[in-house]
Design an enzyme around this catalytic site. Structure first.
Site, mmCIF file in Angstrom:
data_model
loop_
_atom_site.group_PDB
_atom_site.id
_atom_site.type_symbol
_atom_site.label_atom_id
_atom_site.label_comp_id
_atom_site.label_asym_id
_atom_site.label_seq_id
_atom_site.Cartn_x
_atom_site.Cartn_y
_atom_site.Cartn_z
ATOM 1 N N HIS A 67 0.831 -1.216 0.000
ATOM 2 C CA HIS A 67 0.000 0.000 0.000
ATOM 3 C C HIS A 67 0.867 1.269 0.000
ATOM 4 C CE1 HIS A 67 -3.140 2.783 1.256
ATOM 5 N NE2 HIS A 67 -4.030 1.834 1.330
ATOM 6 N N GLU A 118 -0.829 1.166 -5.499
ATOM 7 C CA GLU A 118 -0.623 -0.079 -4.757
ATOM 8 C C GLU A 118 -0.680 -1.309 -5.667
ATOM 9 O OE1 GLU A 118 -3.806 0.038 -1.858
ATOM 10 O OE2 GLU A 118 -3.718 2.214 -1.917
HETATM 11 O O1 TA6 Z 1 -6.118 1.298 -0.661
HETATM 12 C C1 TA6 Z 1 -7.132 2.260 -0.524
HETATM 13 C C2 TA6 Z 1 -7.874 2.007 0.775
HETATM 14 O O2 TA6 Z 1 -8.477 0.732 0.775
HETATM 15 C C3 TA6 Z 1 -8.888 3.132 0.976
HETATM 16 O O3 TA6 Z 1 -10.215 2.678 0.804
HETATM 17 C C4 TA6 Z 1 -8.599 3.615 2.390
HETATM 18 O O4 TA6 Z 1 -9.349 2.878 3.333
HETATM 19 C C5 TA6 Z 1 -7.100 3.337 2.468
HETATM 20 O O5 TA6 Z 1 -6.962 2.049 1.883
HETATM 21 C C6 TA6 Z 1 -6.457 3.469 3.834
HETATM 22 O O6 TA6 Z 1 -6.904 2.461 4.681
HETATM 23 P P1 TA6 Z 1 -6.375 2.492 6.227
HETATM 24 O O7 TA6 Z 1 -6.976 1.286 6.877
HETATM 25 O O8 TA6 Z 1 -4.869 2.419 6.178
HETATM 26 O O9 TA6 Z 1 -6.840 3.805 6.781
#
Ligand code: TA6
Length: 297
Positions: free
Chosen positions: A163, A268
């Site tokens: 991520h 990601e």
């Molecule tokens: O990768 C995008 C995502 O799934 C968004 O929907 C948002 O939730 C982001 O990840 C961050 O998630 P987190 O749990 O790290 O706040």
């Protein structure tokens, strides 16, 4: 950390009982926290600004995910597929302490391997035996591999994402190329909606949360102010996620300054939704990403 560290890699603490490795070689500077095997900083020597964004208000506590860096989301992406109220978003790998297995420096690059060992927290959320390794090659480029091996006697389902938060001069200066004509699911829309990207250059003027389908990377983040492109490659993934929370969602995140949506973009390498992988007993899946920084004249 029981192993002997080579020149160029030192053991530090980012907070009380929050160990990390600080990498300083001819080719790059980097920081890798053992909690989450979480890369929080990487800057190759040929670029003037950090490549990875880290929130200045990131929470550095056991059991908490770090806002920014490269969270290792595993063994599911975003909400747990069947019981989201009982399991942490994006899985358990990013909130647990990893063991350092090896650390070497070769030709200016730090090569580091970590492993996530079972723990009561993990066993409460992950119903199968596994081996999970994170492999980093940090130098003029940055490579990350998340390697899962199924130790169970039956198939297991493994999703997740690398991520990656990329640092920007300002979101208004950023465009992304490489995703034209790619189908995606807009998960910021209510209800979610499918679309195909028509524009060659993706710009950002609102919350953006897209799951692109297909082997659609490499993508390039162009930063006109910092005169550089960040090339994001991947392997072992047929879904890529592009995310920026924008104003309202950023303000709702307690570990992100309200205005900092302007300073990062996530691209990601993922195994999200239908790209969750089914591993047979004894088989291994590698989810990989690689970052290359190109200076623009
Ligand atoms: O990768 C995008 C995502 O799934 C968004 O929907 C948002 O939730 C982001 O990840 C961050 O998630 P987190 O749990 O790290 O706040």
């Amino acid at each position: 950390m029981p192993i002997t560290l080579p020149n160029g890699i030192t053991a530090i603490e980012l907070a009380d009982d929050y160990p990390a490795l600080q990498i300083e070689t001819a080719d790059c500077s980097a920081t890798l926290a053992l909690n989450g095997a979480h890369l929080t900083h990487w800057q190759p020597s040929h670029t003037a600004h950090p490549v990875i964004y880290l929130s200045p208000t990131a929470i550095l506590q056991q059991g908490k995910a770090i806002r920014g860096g490269v969270p290792l989301c595993w063994p599911w992406f975003n909400a747990h597929p069947t019981d989201p109220d009982s399991h942490p978003s994006h899985g358990v790998a990013r909130i647990e302490r990893w063991d350092l297995i090896s650390a070497t420096v070769e030709d200016g690059s730090a090569i580091i391997e970590l492993e996530l060992k079972a723990s009561p927290v993990i066993e409460a959320h992950v119903p199968f035996p596994f081996q999970l390794k994170a492999l980093f090659n940090l130098g003029q480029t940055c490579s990350i591999v998340l390697e899962t091996t199924n130790l169970a006697k039956e198939n297991i389902a493994v999703g997740g994402a690398l991520h990656s938060y990329f640092s920007l001069s300002h979101i208004d200066n950023a465009t992304v190329t490489g995703l034209q004509h790619t189908p995606y699911l807009d998960t910021a829309a209510r209800p979610e909606k499918s679309a195909v990207q028509t524009e060659g250059e993706l710009r950002f003027q609102a919350e953006t949360d897209r799951i692109y389908y297909g082997s659609d990377l490499p993508a390039r983040i162009h930063d006109a102010e910092w005169k550089r492109s960040i090339v994001v490659e991947k392997a072992g993934s047929l879904t890529s996620v592009v995310w920026n929370p924008w104003i309202e969602k950023a303000a709702s995140l307690g570990d992100l300054p309200d205005a900092d949506y302007q300073r990062f973009l996530c691209i990601e390498a993922a195994n999200a939704r239908h790209d969750t992988r089914i591993l047979a007993p004894g088989s291994t899946h590698r989810l990989e990403t690689r970052f290359i920084v190109e200076n623009l004249s």
